[in-house]
Scaffold this motif. Sequence first.
Motif, PDB file in Angstrom:
ATOM      1  N   UNK A  22       0.803  -1.233   0.000  1.00 22.95           N
ATOM      2  CA  UNK A  22       0.000   0.000   0.000  1.00 22.95           C
ATOM      3  C   UNK A  22       0.828   1.272   0.000  1.00 22.95           C
ATOM      4  N   UNK A  23       1.950   1.255   0.739  1.00 24.53           N
ATOM      5  CA  UNK A  23       2.707   2.507   0.838  1.00 24.53           C
ATOM      6  C   UNK A  23       3.449   2.815  -0.458  1.00 24.53           C
ATOM      7  N   UNK A  24       3.295   1.931  -1.451  1.00 24.58           N
ATOM      8  CA  UNK A  24       3.898   2.250  -2.753  1.00 24.58           C
ATOM      9  C   UNK A  24       2.852   2.616  -3.804  1.00 24.58           C
ATOM     10  N   UNK A  25       1.596   2.744  -3.367  1.00 26.33           N
ATOM     11  CA  UNK A  25       0.565   3.257  -4.267  1.00 26.33           C
ATOM     12  C   UNK A  25       0.666   4.788  -4.288  1.00 26.33           C
ATOM     13  N   UNK A  26      -0.111   5.416  -5.165  1.00 30.64           N
ATOM     14  CA  UNK A  26      -0.218   6.879  -5.060  1.00 30.64           C
ATOM     15  C   UNK A  26      -1.304   7.184  -4.016  1.00 30.64           C
ATOM     16  N   UNK A  27      -1.267   8.385  -3.445  1.00 31.08           N
ATOM     17  CA  UNK A  27      -2.322   8.737  -2.477  1.00 31.08           C
ATOM     18  C   UNK A  27      -3.726   8.592  -3.086  1.00 31.08           C
ATOM     19  N   UNK A  28      -3.871   8.917  -4.360  1.00 30.37           N
ATOM     20  CA  UNK A  28      -5.191   8.820  -5.000  1.00 30.37           C
ATOM     21  C   UNK A  28      -5.641   7.358  -5.095  1.00 30.37           C
ATOM     22  N   UNK A  30      -4.748   5.068  -3.080  1.00 31.80           N
ATOM     23  CA  UNK A  30      -5.084   4.687  -1.699  1.00 31.80           C
ATOM     24  C   UNK A  30      -6.498   5.156  -1.348  1.00 31.80           C
ATOM     25  N   UNK A  31      -6.806   6.416  -1.686  1.00 31.14           N
ATOM     26  CA  UNK A  31      -8.143   6.962  -1.407  1.00 31.14           C
ATOM     27  C   UNK A  31      -9.233   6.140  -2.088  1.00 31.14           C
ATOM     28  N   UNK A  34      -9.832   2.971  -0.108  1.00 31.37           N
ATOM     29  CA  UNK A  34     -10.588   3.204   1.132  1.00 31.37           C
ATOM     30  C   UNK A  34     -12.061   3.445   0.811  1.00 31.37           C
ATOM     31  N   UNK A  35     -12.303   4.231  -0.236  1.00 35.94           N
ATOM     32  CA  UNK A  35     -13.676   4.525  -0.630  1.00 35.94           C
ATOM     33  C   UNK A  35     -14.413   3.239  -1.033  1.00 35.94           C
ATOM     34  N   UNK A  38     -15.371   1.309   2.061  1.00 31.21           N
ATOM     35  CA  UNK A  38     -16.493   1.966   2.766  1.00 31.21           C
ATOM     36  C   UNK A  38     -17.810   1.736   2.038  1.00 31.21           C
TER      37      UNK A  38
ATOM     38  N   UNK B 370      -1.172   6.602   3.889  1.00 37.62           N
ATOM     39  CA  UNK B 370      -1.305   7.526   2.768  1.00 37.62           C
ATOM     40  C   UNK B 370      -0.128   8.497   2.719  1.00 37.62           C
ATOM     41  N   UNK B 373       2.680   6.729   1.220  1.00 30.25           N
ATOM     42  CA  UNK B 373       2.463   6.662  -0.233  1.00 30.25           C
ATOM     43  C   UNK B 373       2.788   8.011  -0.882  1.00 30.25           C
ATOM     44  N   UNK B 376       6.597   8.553  -0.909  1.00 26.51           N
ATOM     45  CA  UNK B 376       7.224   7.660  -1.901  1.00 26.51           C
ATOM     46  C   UNK B 376       6.991   8.159  -3.320  1.00 26.51           C
ATOM     47  N   UNK B 380       9.728   9.128  -6.535  1.00 29.29           N
ATOM     48  CA  UNK B 380       9.797   8.484  -7.845  1.00 29.29           C
ATOM     49  C   UNK B 380      10.270   9.466  -8.906  1.00 29.29           C
TER      50      UNK B 380
END
Lengths: 135, 381
Positions: A22-28, A30-31, A34-35, A38, B370, B373, B376, B380
């Motif tokens: 997960x920590x290598x995904x983009x924040x978007x 990740x969001x 989560x969505x 939910x 997050x 992420x 990171x 890149x």
Amino acid sequence: MAKYLLLKHYRGAPASVNNVPMDQWTPEEFDAHVQYMRDFAARLQETGEFVDTLALVPDGAWVRYDGEGRPPVTDGPFAETKDLIAGWMIIDVESWDRAVQLAGELSAAPGAGGKTIHEWLEVRPLLTEPATILE
Amino acid sequence: VNDSLLRELVPAVIGVLVRRGADFAAAEDAVQEALIRALGTWPDDPPRDPKAWLITVAWRKFLDAARAEASRRGRDHAIQREPPADPTLDADDTLWLYFLCAHPSLPQASAVALTLRAVGGLTTRQVAAAYLLPEATMAQRISRAKRRISGLPLDQPGDLGTVLRVLYLVFNEGYSGDVELAAEAIRLTRQLIALSGEPEIAGLLALMLLHHARRASRTGPAGRLVPLGEQNRSLWDTSMIAEGVTILQAALARDRLGEYQAQAAIAALHADAQRFSETDWGQIVEWYDELLLFTDSPIVWLNRAVAIGEADGARAGLAALAELNPELPRYAAVSAYLHEQAGDLEHAAELYAEASRAATSVPERDHLTREAARVRQLLRP
């Protein structure tokens, strides 16, 4: 109706198809994940099939009784324990097939690159109370 | 039914029953039953005098229970049918109730539950929902708490410190069922101020108001946690902030500083900044130093390191952090933030991921994952 546990593992499940941490995904990304989770829970609440969901902290310890008058023995955390539960959702559904269908939907949550993770989830029936009429 | 009006009456009604000779536990049970009946019948048949209605019904419930108890014991106690005239109620009755429900001999979780029920007038079901517990578990917790405090001498002065701690916990922990605990804590603290002039009560109320004023900006889409630096400050409730600041200033002017006033002063300095970049971090560090005269809380030490990082640069913040025990909860999260500020993104990303594994709530865990992420992604090419 019967209750089923959908079990999510940090470790111990077969590798997912889209297996990026997960920590290598983009924040978007990740969001979006989560969505999706939910929305899934909200949908089951609407259909009257949702019971409970909880997540676990990865670290814990093994504990056992060590005899009268002695404090319990603790051991761990074992970083290399091969199976590690991340959390669960409990559902109350019509059939095994419905439980499998829902687990399939949960496993379709998006991950890295916005692509489905295809995560392996464990589905386990919960033991129930006996029925009144048994014969 | 005006739920909050109804609940405001609860402590006074308990007070009346106790003055008529009921013991606290029995009075509280009787009022709770009357309350549940009120919630059921008032919508269709509102009473002319809600308080008199509650007293009458609760007193009857009490008599019924006392008679049942007497016959169970096989004794033929004559129980007073007609209640004595009520002595004048004064503020001390309600204050006494606060002290009793937050008695130092009670475990904190029990004191919180009992305060919400007996002083706040919430039903057991509502209290249980607020802490995601089965109603039977919460009922048991409350009745054990009442058993524990029954028989305590009631003429001793109460411990205001535990009362404030309980109200702080109500504000700070728990979930939203049909009752918002933060608003309930504010209501109970306001009510307490009317009963006692201790500046720390005002400090706690100011602290609550200053944080509550920011609630709309604290969560984003899908329940995402929004850190202070990224909050949309136009969503802050400015009149609530103004009220908090006024209350705090009056308390500080009395020159009897305490931990809640110091915490509120920090919250006021945040609330005072139009933009995150305008925050007066120098003063905030000074207030953290004041706060540390009253508490040795690890969270305060960690927050102080963050404040030093903002005031004097990330390296100074990291130096302050290096003096603390790395085993502290949230240490990794603070370290991650300061490393990112210092430009060490590689290390920051690792620390955010580490912090997410140690997080104690789902929103916090998700936020830290997050952040890992996000950092990171910056790394890149």
